[in-house]
Enzyme design. Structure first.
Site, PDB file in Angstrom:
ATOM      1  N   SER A 237      35.364  21.301  54.220  1.00  0.00           N
ATOM      2  CA  SER A 237      33.759  21.285  53.527  1.00  0.00           C
ATOM      3  C   SER A 237      34.080  19.926  52.420  1.00  0.00           C
ATOM      4  O   SER A 237      34.290  18.718  52.767  1.00  0.00           O
ATOM      5  CB  SER A 237      34.381  22.438  52.556  1.00  0.00           C
ATOM      6  OG  SER A 237      35.890  21.865  51.890  1.00  0.00           O
ATOM      7  N   LYS A 238      33.098  19.818  51.824  1.00  0.00           N
ATOM      8  CA  LYS A 238      32.351  18.420  50.847  1.00  0.00           C
ATOM      9  C   LYS A 238      33.565  18.270  50.214  1.00  0.00           C
ATOM     10  O   LYS A 238      34.049  16.659  49.865  1.00  0.00           O
ATOM     11  CB  LYS A 238      31.463  19.006  49.874  1.00  0.00           C
ATOM     12  CG  LYS A 238      30.082  19.145  50.270  1.00  0.00           C
ATOM     13  CD  LYS A 238      29.272  19.785  49.603  1.00  0.00           C
ATOM     14  CE  LYS A 238      27.758  19.963  50.250  1.00  0.00           C
ATOM     15  NZ  LYS A 238      26.734  20.308  48.985  1.00  0.00           N
ATOM     16  N   ARG A 239      34.366  19.240  49.702  1.00  0.00           N
ATOM     17  CA  ARG A 239      35.803  19.096  49.010  1.00  0.00           C
ATOM     18  C   ARG A 239      36.882  17.405  49.395  1.00  0.00           C
ATOM     19  O   ARG A 239      37.677  17.147  48.907  1.00  0.00           O
ATOM     20  CB  ARG A 239      36.412  19.372  48.077  1.00  0.00           C
ATOM     21  CG  ARG A 239      36.785  20.668  48.866  1.00  0.00           C
ATOM     22  CD  ARG A 239      37.681  21.557  48.425  1.00  0.00           C
ATOM     23  NE  ARG A 239      38.730  22.646  48.990  1.00  0.00           N
ATOM     24  CZ  ARG A 239      39.571  23.057  49.320  1.00  0.00           C
ATOM     25  NH1 ARG A 239      39.891  21.648  49.378  1.00  0.00           N
ATOM     26  NH2 ARG A 239      39.903  24.052  50.721  1.00  0.00           N
TER      27      ARG A 239
END
Length: 471
Positions: A237-239
């Site tokens: 994911s983006k994180r």
């Protein structure tokens, strides 16, 4: 049979690496089998789909070089066709109208959960007559018994009991067709033979097979690719950092390196790590795709990118490097030939961004010395070697500013002062580059040029004087 695959992203965001890997697998399978690769934009989510996201997907595909044979096709332009199929299902008694309220459906869900049952529609309207003038949805009349077998090309035989599949909505109350219906119609109309997609779609597959069979159509072959995990074992994911394809471009990765990395996320061919696109096409097969999820490892991508930077045509790398230098406020035309800089520096960088940063010294003076390098090498003992080098460099004519002559000068000063070459070359390197790492010293001097060399030696001598020779 002509193999036809499709990549069908939803334009609700950028093209992420998971989608790019799916597109790559679809592309490779079609190309290996002499088939066609189709791009379809699944934009039926009118609230979340944007033109910006469509452009980001197309830009990502173009940058990766995944050329599609047909498309892009847009589902929002095919609503008439979907409604035609829905009306056909209604006429055959294979779909029905449902006017159940949100309150009834929510109570049904809560009650089922309380009984520890899987939440699913109970078929309340399956045999009711619903006034089409009132708000309603259209549901597909799923078979109530039997088993749907998904003969998956990666996962093998996966059975689903029909009693576990409820009567899914195929048209919303606002008249918009839903994902499972539009996908089925598109795959049939576009003659898709192989659906290669993420395994998060596996639960949709038996529903889509049932709709296809209700329409008297033969389902395509399915291959569900395991997901990509982040380093912490959770879904990427983006994180976890930059997951947009275009973000990797902007970070200085080469498209061929990213493709090579993505194909190895879940597929292997012996112990080989590096594959050209042509080699991927020749060797890729779905039977060799792993069933287990893969973990994204940025350090492995960095290694691959470094290999491609070293092996690629320096002229091409120079073209790709130029805008990254521009981001640093550097005009490559104002300094040494950029191709020569690439030849000297490519093996030292993992990305184009890093290559630009470590090559900036070739085009402009640095602001400060690296503290550790200066402390170690710009000490009082370096003053005389630097003074001797400066005097010798100043006497060199511009046409003699060659690697051979510069090497001769540096070695000559070391011999005159009876010093190890490193005691002369390292202080000089820090003086010219600002740090203790660069290409060979003669190549570094040649790229920087005479005027900048003399100016930077003066700066180093001033540094030594100002710091009292303590570094």
């Amino acid at each position: 049979m002509t193999v036809r695959t499709r990549f069908a992203p939803s334009p609700t965001g950028y093209l992420h690496v998971g989608g790019a890997r799916t597109a790559l697998f679809c592309y490779l399978y079609a190309r290996r089998h002499g088939g066609q690769f189709i791009l379809r934009i699944e934009d039926t989510d009118l609230e979340r789909s944007t033109a910006e996201s469509v452009n980001a997907i197309l830009e990502g595909m173009t940058w990766l070089g995944l050329d599609y044979d047909e498309g892009p096709f847009y589902q929002t332009q095919r609503f008439d066709r979907y409604n035609q199929v829905i009306e056909e299902l209604l006429a055959k008694g294979l779909a029905y109208r449902c006017d159940c309220s949100k309150e009834r459906l929510e109570k049904l869900r809560v009650d089922q959960l309380a009984r520890k049952q899987k939440p699913r529609y109970d078929g309340h309207c399956r045999n009711r007559s619903v006034d089409p003038r009132h708000p309603h949805v259209i549901r597909f009349k799923n078979p109530v018994d039997g088993v749907v077998i998904v003969d998956d090309l990666i996962r093998g035989r996966v059975p689903f009991a029909n009693e576990e599949l409820d009567d899914l909505i195929i048209r919303r109350s606002d008249g918009a067709p839903t994902y499972n219906l539009s996908v089925v119609v598109d795959d049939a109309d576009m003659r898709i033979t192989h659906v290669i997609r993420g395994d998060d779609h596996l639960n949709n597959t038996p529903r889509q097979i049932n709709i296809l069979r209700a329409l008297g159509l033969e389902p395509p072959r399915y291959a569900h690719v395991p997901m990509i995990l982040g380093p912490d074992g959770t879904r990427l994911s983006k994180r976890h950092g930059a997951v947009s394809v275009i973000a990797y471009r902007d970070l200085g990765y080469l498209p061929e390196a990213l493709l090579n990395y993505l194909v190895r996320l879940g597929w292997s061919y012996g112990d080989r790590e590096i594959f050209s696109l042509d080699e991927m096409i020749e060797l890729f097969d779905l039977s060799d795709v792993n069933k287990a999820a893969s973990s994204f490892n940025t350090s492995k991508l960095d290694w691959l990118n470094q290999q491609y930077l070293q092996r690629s045509d320096p002229a091409r790398i120079a073209r790709l490097l130029s805008p990254h230098l521009g981001q640093l406020g550097i005009d490559p035309a104002t300094g040494p030939d950029l191709v020569e800089v690439v030849r000297a520096q490519a093996a030292r960088a993992k990305t184009l961004v890093e290559l630009a940063e470590i090559s900036a010294f070739c085009y402009r003076d640095f602001e400060d010395f690296d503290p550790e390098s200066a402390k170690k090498h710009l000490c009082q003992a370096a003053r005389e070697p630097l003074e001797r080098l400066r005097a010798a460099f100043e006497l060199l004519a511009f046409e003699d500013w060659t690697s051979e002559q510069l090497k001769h000068v540096v070695e000559g000063v070391a011999q005159e002062l009876k010093l190890n070459l490193g005691k002369v070359a390292q202080p000089l390197r820090v003086a010219i580059v600002g740090r203790a790492a660069s290409p060979g010293i003669e190549e570094t001097l040649r790229l920087v040029g005479k005027e900048a060399t003399l100016r930077r030696i003066d700066k180093a001598l001033a540094y030594i004087a100002e710091h009292g020779g303590e570094g």
